[in-house]
Design a protein around this motif. Sequence first.
Motif, short mmCIF file in Angstrom:
data_model
loop_
_atom_site.label_atom_id
_atom_site.label_comp_id
_atom_site.label_asym_id
_atom_site.label_seq_id
_atom_site.Cartn_x
_atom_site.Cartn_y
_atom_site.Cartn_z
N ASP A 27 0.82 -1.32 0.12
CA ASP A 27 0.16 0.09 -0.02
C ASP A 27 0.85 1.25 -0.20
OD1 ASP A 27 -1.66 1.95 0.39
OD2 ASP A 27 -3.10 0.87 1.97
N PRO A 28 0.74 2.10 -1.04
CA PRO A 28 1.65 3.14 -1.33
C PRO A 28 1.19 4.34 -0.10
CG PRO A 28 0.17 3.37 -3.09
CD PRO A 28 0.13 1.79 -2.36
N GLN A 29 0.18 4.14 0.41
CA GLN A 29 -0.35 5.05 1.56
C GLN A 29 0.43 4.92 2.70
OE1 GLN A 29 -2.54 7.51 1.44
NE2 GLN A 29 -2.81 8.02 3.50
N PHE A 30 1.05 3.96 2.97
CA PHE A 30 1.87 3.57 4.23
C PHE A 30 3.52 3.17 3.99
CE2 PHE A 30 -2.73 2.36 5.18
CZ PHE A 30 -2.92 3.06 5.91
N HIS A 31 3.96 2.89 2.61
CA HIS A 31 5.01 2.74 2.20
C HIS A 31 5.57 3.53 1.06
CE1 HIS A 31 4.68 -1.01 4.80
NE2 HIS A 31 3.39 -1.07 4.19
N ASP A 32 6.74 4.02 1.28
CA ASP A 32 7.30 4.99 0.33
C ASP A 32 7.69 3.73 -1.12
OD1 ASP A 32 6.90 7.34 1.64
OD2 ASP A 32 8.73 7.27 2.51
N ASP A 33 8.12 2.93 -0.70
CA ASP A 33 8.57 1.78 -1.89
C ASP A 33 7.58 0.87 -1.94
OD1 ASP A 33 8.49 0.41 0.84
OD2 ASP A 33 10.07 -0.71 0.51
N GLY A 34 6.21 1.50 -2.18
CA GLY A 34 4.88 0.63 -2.45
C GLY A 34 4.73 0.17 -3.85
N TYR A 35 5.57 0.52 -5.00
CA TYR A 35 5.46 0.33 -6.01
C TYR A 35 6.72 0.27 -6.77
CZ TYR A 35 5.99 5.25 -7.07
OH TYR A 35 6.49 6.49 -6.91
N GLU A 36 6.65 -0.30 -7.99
CA GLU A 36 7.81 -0.47 -9.03
C GLU A 36 7.20 0.27 -10.35
OE1 GLU A 36 10.75 -4.15 -7.98
OE2 GLU A 36 8.77 -4.60 -8.87
N TYR A 37 8.03 0.90 -10.95
CA TYR A 37 7.91 1.64 -12.20
C TYR A 37 9.13 1.71 -12.99
CZ TYR A 37 6.84 5.37 -15.61
OH TYR A 37 6.62 5.91 -16.82
N THR A 358 -4.79 9.56 -3.09
CA THR A 358 -3.87 9.57 -4.11
C THR A 358 -4.40 8.68 -5.30
OG1 THR A 358 -2.28 8.12 -3.47
CG2 THR A 358 -2.05 10.33 -2.38
N ALA A 359 -3.68 9.07 -6.33
CA ALA A 359 -3.73 8.42 -7.61
C ALA A 359 -3.22 6.89 -7.51
CB ALA A 359 -3.64 9.07 -8.95
N LEU A 360 -2.08 7.15 -6.64
CA LEU A 360 -1.11 5.65 -6.75
C LEU A 360 -1.93 4.84 -5.64
CD1 LEU A 360 2.28 7.28 -6.27
CD2 LEU A 360 1.90 5.53 -7.93
N ARG A 361 -2.67 5.26 -4.71
CA ARG A 361 -3.33 4.43 -3.93
C ARG A 361 -4.83 3.95 -4.78
NH1 ARG A 361 -6.04 4.45 2.19
NH2 ARG A 361 -5.42 2.49 2.64
N MET A 362 -5.10 4.54 -5.41
CA MET A 362 -6.51 4.16 -6.10
C MET A 362 -6.06 2.86 -7.10
SD MET A 362 -8.91 7.66 -6.56
CE MET A 362 -7.54 8.45 -7.26
N PHE A 363 -5.05 3.17 -7.66
CA PHE A 363 -4.51 2.06 -8.54
C PHE A 363 -4.08 0.79 -7.74
CE2 PHE A 363 -4.68 5.24 -11.92
CZ PHE A 363 -4.76 4.40 -13.32
#
Length: 476
Positions: A27-37, A358-363
């Motif tokens: 979850d990017p709401q709680f983790h700065d490293d929540g995704y890879e891009y 945030t959009a990141l969290r919605m995705f």
Amino acid sequence: MTSTLPPSNSTRATRVIRGRILHFLRDPQFHDDGYEYWEDGALVVTDGRIAAAGNYATLAPTLPADAELIDHRGKLIVPGFIDTHIHYPQTDIIASPSPGLLHWLDTYTFPEERRFSEPSYARAVADFFTDELLRNGTTSALVWSTVHATSADALFAASEARNLRMITGKVMMDRNCPDFLRDTAETGARDSADLLSRWHNKGRLAYAITPRFAPTSSEAQLAACGELARAHPDAFIQTHVAENRDEVKWVAELFPDARSYLDVYDRYGLLRPGAFYGHAIYLDPDDRRRLADSGAAVAHCPTSNLFLGSGFYDFHQSDAHRLNVTLATDVGGGTSFSMFRTMNAAHKVARMGGYHLTALRMFYLATRAAAEAMGWADRIGSFDVGCEADFIVLDPDATPLIARRSSRSETLEEQLFAFAMLGDDRVIEDVYVMGKAVGEREGESVGKAVDKAPDNAPDNAPDNAGAREYGLSAMS
């Protein structure tokens, strides 16, 4: 982190999908490293599953000589959307005017659901429904059928024909509903068990035990649901809870010994991982704690809640209790099959409560969060190695307005937010199911296919790519 390929096996079909690759780890709401891009990324698919994901330049030298390259540079590639609460029998009553939930059920929903006793009618709607999901980029869903076993059979058959990972179950309701939609505790359980034995875990399909909501099930029927749940611990459960205030009052009258609406379900063993509760607006702190502790999930249905005037989901309290929240369209109370329009409404509902979604969290909520709540994080919702290759290609130039806004996007968040606020089905350029584009099944061209192995070094990107450099140093 870039995934690497195992030693190549030329007997296995490999495809390389090149483009901007995004997926979520947590979850990017709680983790700065929540995704890879990866701005110039590659998704490597072997026999319908993810074999690797990472920078194209890093992966290119490792690819099999006979790999097929599909070029989607300039486009964003994300896991297919997962809708956790949607009623396929309500497809044809979407956008029906009503002053509220109960009136809407009596006037539109129940009369329409009566028609699903006819197998040919149910299959025709199921075929349209599954195609509409795919057109909107939704590759998996937790779907409601009607009280008729034939309706579940139809949705399962339509999903099987499209090789979709889908879940449904026949509705169970034995009171407070029209006679023509009423089962009994015994027949509802028997029909559910029969459907479960025929469809659950068949290919990419799964079954959901489906009491409509507490007011339409007697205590005997809820007990039967609990018995089914105990007998089939890997089956899903879906129902509604605390959607509007009138409903909450009604439940209190029908179940005077229960502490709360949620407690009704808890008493019958229906709170557990793999259980999804639609709406969950009017919960108290004890309810939220119990919901979190149980591992069950919330299906947040913002367009439906707005359309029916039900209320606003409380993201502050949801986060405070670390609820498993997911996104859902809730068609036909919900007003669109599009997950973008659902995100749009979710953001605005959250803002009404003073919360910035945030959009990141919605995705994330529309992909990995749903997969994790289903217990299927090893199958769908991300580009982890071994996951099934269900993904979608999003076009940042889909409409003149989106193209204009995308050209000014300086971060990934801005681009995703533009999709969420301005997007609809037109943004979906391609949909892949188990590594094959839906259009391929119909003989259409897909992307820019090149039947040869890609060059080892990245070549020139499309002209518009340079306008959207997403600050890669901040996006591991």
